[in-house]
Scaffold this active site. Structure first.
Site, PDB file in Angstrom:
ATOM      1  N   TYR A 100      20.935  48.147  52.964  1.00 19.99           N
ATOM      2  CA  TYR A 100      19.544  47.969  52.553  1.00 19.99           C
ATOM      3  C   TYR A 100      18.615  47.834  53.751  1.00 19.99           C
ATOM      4  O   TYR A 100      17.496  48.323  53.755  1.00 19.99           O
ATOM      5  CB  TYR A 100      19.402  46.744  51.638  1.00 19.99           C
ATOM      6  CG  TYR A 100      19.801  47.014  50.211  1.00 19.99           C
ATOM      7  CD1 TYR A 100      19.044  47.872  49.409  1.00 19.99           C
ATOM      8  CD2 TYR A 100      20.920  46.416  49.650  1.00 19.99           C
ATOM      9  CE1 TYR A 100      19.408  48.117  48.094  1.00 19.99           C
ATOM     10  CE2 TYR A 100      21.285  46.659  48.339  1.00 19.99           C
ATOM     11  CZ  TYR A 100      20.525  47.506  47.562  1.00 19.99           C
ATOM     12  OH  TYR A 100      20.883  47.745  46.256  1.00 19.99           O
ATOM     13  N   GLU A 196      50.782  35.269  48.874  1.00 24.10           N
ATOM     14  CA  GLU A 196      49.954  36.271  48.206  1.00 24.10           C
ATOM     15  C   GLU A 196      49.032  35.641  47.178  1.00 24.10           C
ATOM     16  O   GLU A 196      47.854  35.946  47.128  1.00 24.10           O
ATOM     17  CB  GLU A 196      50.864  37.329  47.520  1.00 24.10           C
ATOM     18  CG  GLU A 196      50.088  38.354  46.691  1.00 24.10           C
ATOM     19  CD  GLU A 196      50.996  39.374  45.974  1.00 24.10           C
ATOM     20  OE1 GLU A 196      52.209  39.391  46.255  1.00 24.10           O
ATOM     21  OE2 GLU A 196      50.470  40.136  45.141  1.00 24.10           O
ATOM     22  N   ASP A 248      54.900  38.739  45.827  1.00 24.42           N
ATOM     23  CA  ASP A 248      55.638  39.167  44.637  1.00 24.42           C
ATOM     24  C   ASP A 248      56.715  40.164  45.029  1.00 24.42           C
ATOM     25  O   ASP A 248      56.570  40.892  46.018  1.00 24.42           O
ATOM     26  CB  ASP A 248      54.691  39.870  43.650  1.00 24.42           C
ATOM     27  CG  ASP A 248      53.831  38.891  42.865  1.00 24.42           C
ATOM     28  OD1 ASP A 248      54.145  37.694  42.850  1.00 24.42           O
ATOM     29  OD2 ASP A 248      52.832  39.350  42.277  1.00 24.42           O
TER      30      ASP A 248
END
Lengths: 367, 367
Positions: A100, A196, A248
């Site tokens: 912007y 995680e 995981d």
């Protein structure tokens, strides 16, 4: 204008040098150009010695007097100028904000300098590689997401912060953690544990695992943002702390580990500052399920995408080690994945009281 | 077993009472049932006096001796039991974790207690409404996401934390911020400013807006998670601080404001504990673009979905006030939306140095 520190001065000098080179060729009657390292798969390589994904030498020239390049040339200078303004003012901002800040109509035309942020983001990356400065050194930040606690004192933006006394929420890891913002103080930490998942990090925090084990626990809520990766790298390189990664048991978890360890193809130019080649994968391993007697119904069937992703990983040079091949092959063979939370089937605090202590004691990790 | 505080004792009593009622009807030879308030649009109403979305009185009975209900009946008790175990142990966990904790095979069958988390999540909500206890009181947490700083001291899980000295990252707002975890201490804060976007919150923090203005600044990174909503509600009700909300000028931003203000249809049963009916919408207003002379090219065309969403909002009873109708109608009329970052077109710190001070001075907000 703010007082500039050493890093800021160096970055400003780099921007100014870029501009001067261009000005000089204009004065010499030449067609000015910028030289920018190419960021593509073809210009990336895995360096097996350093164990990092690196950028190779290929460069492209962006000329000013060239219809297809002139706009990008101009945009690069707009972005450089805005970054210099930020540094001079001692302020930082987001890449959205920068879009912007630099967006305006060109003269009396209806043409804009940038139409979309998708145009300004690659220009920022161009500038990073062109002058060899990290985004953070250009005073631009990414999303701040992640929490950290542990037996360590730090200073953050001048405030003394004791990471031993952060309550249940922890310290929000900011996006910019360069040395001029965050300094390390007194530490009793013996290692760093990157987790995680936020929910699992909370288990470790609530159980005061970090106090008992003298370690720093940090989470990036999934794929860690730049700030988390960078601070883990600094803890490793400056305080000499080993880094363990707990994710995981699925291709995405392995990928998170892999990006932390040797960087990613997209951002190869910053591997040196972000990656921790010696990071250790402590779990969840495809063999943990049997080792820790988890019932069959806590695993999840891999879908076709998982399977394809895992097979792709088998081919990566950084997973060529036989131990890693065995690990990933076992995931493919079983066709099953499972989450960190699955360990809770064995008890609320099984992960902090049995799983991790045993893995550490048995040196049961992969590098 | 951990020492239970007053809240925990009350929650455990509620769970035990639920179980006792059922046991009594079993002993009396009756078909035991649970009575659970219905969570559907039809059983929800906007209370114009309290200005909250509330649950109405409709209840459903879940019988044990009923083929279609028996499994859910059993699941409700499994979940209650796991929550009681958590409370007794003085631990908290995620709803994902609870799913794994309670998932097991039924006897020798291949039937599982829960197949997917989608089954256990609604059971948690059932339990919440059935015994009138917030999820946090059941020791379950949602995602922790959000940062906060300001002239306020707190205690979080026993640690004294000075929110005036949190560096650039701020305090990570935990998911559970009930009084037994987080207590408020010395405060000089005059109001709370909830900012939709993390990047904009960072601007306010870096510019030390909170120190200059004596306010607490907090962000939930988009739609604030429960912990952020609850702590804002507590700051409002316990410390008597007015709450201002700063969001993007788009239907999603208005929705964020609206959920904070009067709760949502989905979670109507907890509006009383989560909502701040007097929260003030300070921006971005559809009229700010003209008022603050933003150039046309920083706005974004609304798509069909935005347009439909905005028109839907015009019909909500809580947006019936003529001022809100005017506000939303202007958005629909212009067909344009714009983000908080668009203010940076007027300068890096325009939002902290001009925009917000002027809005506050002119009392230019909506309620």
């Amino acid at each position: 204008m703010a007082r500039l520190d050493a890093t800021d001065k160096k970055t400003v000098q780099k921007i100014e040098k870029l501009a001067e080179t261009v000005l000089r060729s204009v004065k010499g009657g030449k067609n000015p150009f910028l030289e920018i390292p190419v960021r593509s798969l073809a210009n990336v390589q895995f360096n097996p010695r350093k164990r990092l994904i690196e950028l190779k030498d290929q460069k492209q020239r962006r000329y000013f007097f060239n219809v297809s390049m002139a706009k990008k040339f101009m945009q690069t200078f707009l972005v450089s100028d805005a970054c210099k303004e930020l540094i001079d003012a001692g302020k930082t901002t987001s890449i959205r904000d920068l879009y912007y800040m630099t967006k305006h109509a060109l003269g009396e035309t209806r043409q804009n300098t940038f139409e979309e942020q998708e145009e300004s983001d690659p220009i920022i990356e161009d500038l990073e590689v062109a002058i060899d400065a990290l985004r953070e050194e250009l005073h631009l930040f990414a999303s701040g997401r992640g929490s950290m606690v542990g037996p360590l004192s730090i200073r953050d933006a001048g405030d003394a912060i004791d990471l031993r006394r952060m309550g249940s929420g922890g310290w929000s890891v900011p996006s910019i953690v360069e040395e001029h913002v965050v300094q390390f103080g007194k530490s009793e930490a013996k290692y760093v544990l990157l987790i995680e998942k936020d929910a699992v990090w909370k288990r470790f925090n609530e159980d005061k695992f970090w106090a008992r084990e003298k370690c720093i626990i940090v989470t990036g809520l999934g794929q860690p943002p730049r700030g988390v990766r960078r601070i883990v790298q600094r803890l490793h390189s400056e305080l000499g702390l080993p880094v363990y990664v707990l994710v995981d048991n699925d291709p995405w978890g392995f990928y998170i580990y892999s990006v932390l360890k040797q960087g990613s193809i997209n951002l190869a130019y910053e591997s040196m500052r972000m990656a921790v080649p010696k990071a250790r994968f402590i779990g969840l391993s495809s063999f943990d399920k049997a080792k820790f007697k988890l019932p069959g119904n806590v695993s999840i069937r891999m879908n076709d995408q998982d399977d394809a992703r895992a097979k792709q990983m088998l081919a990566y040079p950084w997973f060529k080690d036989p131990k890693w091949q065995r690990e990933i092959q076992e995931m493919v063979r079983s066709g099953e994945k499972y989450e960190l939370e699955a360990l809770s089937r064995r008890g609320i605090s099984f992960v902090t009281e049995e799983y991790l202590p045993r893995k550490l004691r048995d040196r049961d990790w992969l590098e």
